[in-house]
Design an enzyme around this catalytic site. Structure first.
Site, PDB file in Angstrom:
ATOM      1  N   HIS A 185      44.064  37.129  26.349  1.00 40.81           N
ATOM      2  CA  HIS A 185      45.526  36.485  25.567  1.00 40.81           C
ATOM      3  C   HIS A 185      45.308  37.883  24.441  1.00 40.81           C
ATOM      4  O   HIS A 185      44.065  38.136  24.044  1.00 40.81           O
ATOM      5  CB  HIS A 185      45.529  35.150  24.659  1.00 40.81           C
ATOM      6  CG  HIS A 185      44.903  35.007  24.251  1.00 40.81           C
ATOM      7  ND1 HIS A 185      44.603  34.759  22.104  1.00 40.81           N
ATOM      8  CD2 HIS A 185      43.532  34.198  24.360  1.00 40.81           C
ATOM      9  CE1 HIS A 185      43.756  34.799  21.896  1.00 40.81           C
ATOM     10  NE2 HIS A 185      42.911  34.161  23.277  1.00 40.81           N
TER      11      HIS A 185
ATOM     12  N   ASP B 204      40.894  29.114  22.790  1.00 45.25           N
ATOM     13  CA  ASP B 204      41.558  29.132  21.478  1.00 45.25           C
ATOM     14  C   ASP B 204      42.843  28.237  21.456  1.00 45.25           C
ATOM     15  O   ASP B 204      44.130  28.264  22.836  1.00 45.25           O
ATOM     16  CB  ASP B 204      42.166  30.622  22.154  1.00 45.25           C
ATOM     17  CG  ASP B 204      43.255  31.095  20.438  1.00 45.25           C
ATOM     18  OD1 ASP B 204      43.546  30.305  20.265  1.00 45.25           O
ATOM     19  OD2 ASP B 204      43.017  32.068  19.643  1.00 45.25           O
TER      20      ASP B 204
ATOM     21  N   CYS C 229      41.452  30.991  28.384  1.00 45.14           N
ATOM     22  CA  CYS C 229      41.238  31.017  27.148  1.00 45.14           C
ATOM     23  C   CYS C 229      40.587  29.823  26.191  1.00 45.14           C
ATOM     24  O   CYS C 229      41.520  29.168  25.907  1.00 45.14           O
ATOM     25  CB  CYS C 229      41.223  32.295  25.520  1.00 45.14           C
ATOM     26  SG  CYS C 229      39.999  32.432  24.736  1.00 45.14           S
TER      27      CYS C 229
ATOM     28  N   CYS D 182      42.587  38.018  20.992  1.00 43.60           N
ATOM     29  CA  CYS D 182      41.401  37.695  21.411  1.00 43.60           C
ATOM     30  C   CYS D 182      39.887  36.842  20.271  1.00 43.60           C
ATOM     31  O   CYS D 182      39.652  38.418  20.434  1.00 43.60           O
ATOM     32  CB  CYS D 182      41.182  37.357  22.718  1.00 43.60           C
ATOM     33  SG  CYS D 182      39.837  36.695  23.278  1.00 43.60           S
TER      34      CYS D 182
ATOM     35  N   ARG E 139      45.219  28.075  20.756  1.00 42.17           N
ATOM     36  CA  ARG E 139      47.335  28.902  20.411  1.00 42.17           C
ATOM     37  C   ARG E 139      46.770  28.985  21.474  1.00 42.17           C
ATOM     38  O   ARG E 139      49.080  29.248  21.982  1.00 42.17           O
ATOM     39  CB  ARG E 139      46.981  29.896  19.491  1.00 42.17           C
ATOM     40  CG  ARG E 139      46.374  29.156  17.857  1.00 42.17           C
ATOM     41  CD  ARG E 139      46.591  30.912  17.650  1.00 42.17           C
ATOM     42  NE  ARG E 139      45.222  31.620  17.578  1.00 42.17           N
ATOM     43  CZ  ARG E 139      44.905  33.079  17.938  1.00 42.17           C
ATOM     44  NH1 ARG E 139      46.076  33.633  16.440  1.00 42.17           N
ATOM     45  NH2 ARG E 139      44.085  34.005  18.338  1.00 42.17           N
TER      46      ARG E 139
END
Length: 207
Positions: A96, A42, A40, A99, A44
Site C-alpha cells: 500500500h 498496517d 502488510c 507504508c 488500515r
C-alpha cells in the site's frame, strides 16, 4: 478499553446473525477461500475489507511491509497450507501507498529488529536508485518503492519450492501483485502476474 471491544464484538455478532441466520455455523463448518493474501500488518489495510470479501473467502498472512523472505517459516507454512490443503488458485501480494515499513527502510534512523526485516526493501532501493532518484518528491519515491517491493514479492513467492512443486503437478495457480491506496480505497493491479505457463518448459516437464 477491553470491555468496550468485547461489547462491540457482541453487537457485531448479533447484527451479523440477524442479517444472515446461520452465518457463523456456516463459517465454522469449513473454510474454502479462493484467495491467499500476503499483505502488510498496517491496521488500515484489512484484506477482506478492502477486497470486499467475506472472512471465509480469503486466507491471510500479514507482516510489516508485506515482505516476502525466503526464510520466513511463518509465511512459507501459510503458503503451503493455502496451496496444498485449501487448494487456493489465486495468490495476492498486496502493498500500500504510505507504508510505514517502506518509510522506515528509507530513513537513516535505527528501528531495532525492523531494520533486519526491511533489508530486502533497502536492497530494492539501492538497485533501483537511479530510477527512483528521477522523482524529486520523497513520497513519490517511497510509493514507487512500495510497488517494487510487491513486484519482488511476487517473484519470490513464485521461486519457492512450494509453488514450483504445485505447478509441476499441474495446479493452475496465479500470483498477482496489487497496491492499495489509502487515499481513495482502491486496489491497483501492478501487472506482474506469474502463472504456471510462465515456467520454463524444462520445469513444466519435470516430475
Amino acid at each position: 478499553m477491553l470491555e468496550n471491544l468485547l461489547e462491540r464484538n457482541r453487537l457485531w455478532s448479533r447484527s451479523r446473525q440477524d442479517e444472515e441466520p446461520g452465518y457463523f455455523s456456516r463459517l465454522a463448518s469449513h473454510q474454502a477461500p479462493e484467495f491467499f493474501w500476503i499483505g502488510c500488518s498496517d491496521s488500515r489495510v484489512p484484506a477482506n475489507v478492502v477486497a470486499g470479501l467475506d472472512p471465509g473467502e480469503v486466507f491471510v498472512h500479514r507482516n510489516v511491509a508485506n515482505v516476502v523472505h525466503s526464510s520466513d517459516l511463518n509465511l512459507l507454512s501459510a503458503l503451503e497450507f493455502a496451496v496444498e490443503t485449501l487448494k487456493v488458485r489465486e495468490i495476492i501480494v498486496c502493498g500500500h501507498y504510505g507504508c510505514g515499513g517502506v518509510k522506515a527502510a528509507t530513513e537513516d534512523l535505527p528501528h531495532g529488529l525492523a531494520d533486519h526485516w526491511l533489508e530486502p526493501i533497502r536492497r530494492q532501493a539501492r538497485y533501483h536508485a537511479r530510477a527512483l532518484d528521477q522523482h524529486s518528491d520523497i513520497e513519490v519515491r517511497r510509493d514507487r518503492l512500495a510497488e517494487l517491493n510487491v513486484i519482488e514479492g511476487v517473484s519470490r513467492v513464485a521461486e519457492t519450492p512450494i509453488m514450483r512443486r504445485a505447478w509441476r503437478a499441474g495446479a493452475e495457480i496465479k500470483i498477482h501483485g496489487l497496491i492499495y491506496s489509502l487515499k481513495d480505497g482502491l486496489l491497483r493491479d501492478l501487472e506482474c502476474t506469474i502463472r504456471r505457463s510462465d515456467l520454463p518448459n524444462s520445469e513444466e516437464r519435470a516430475s
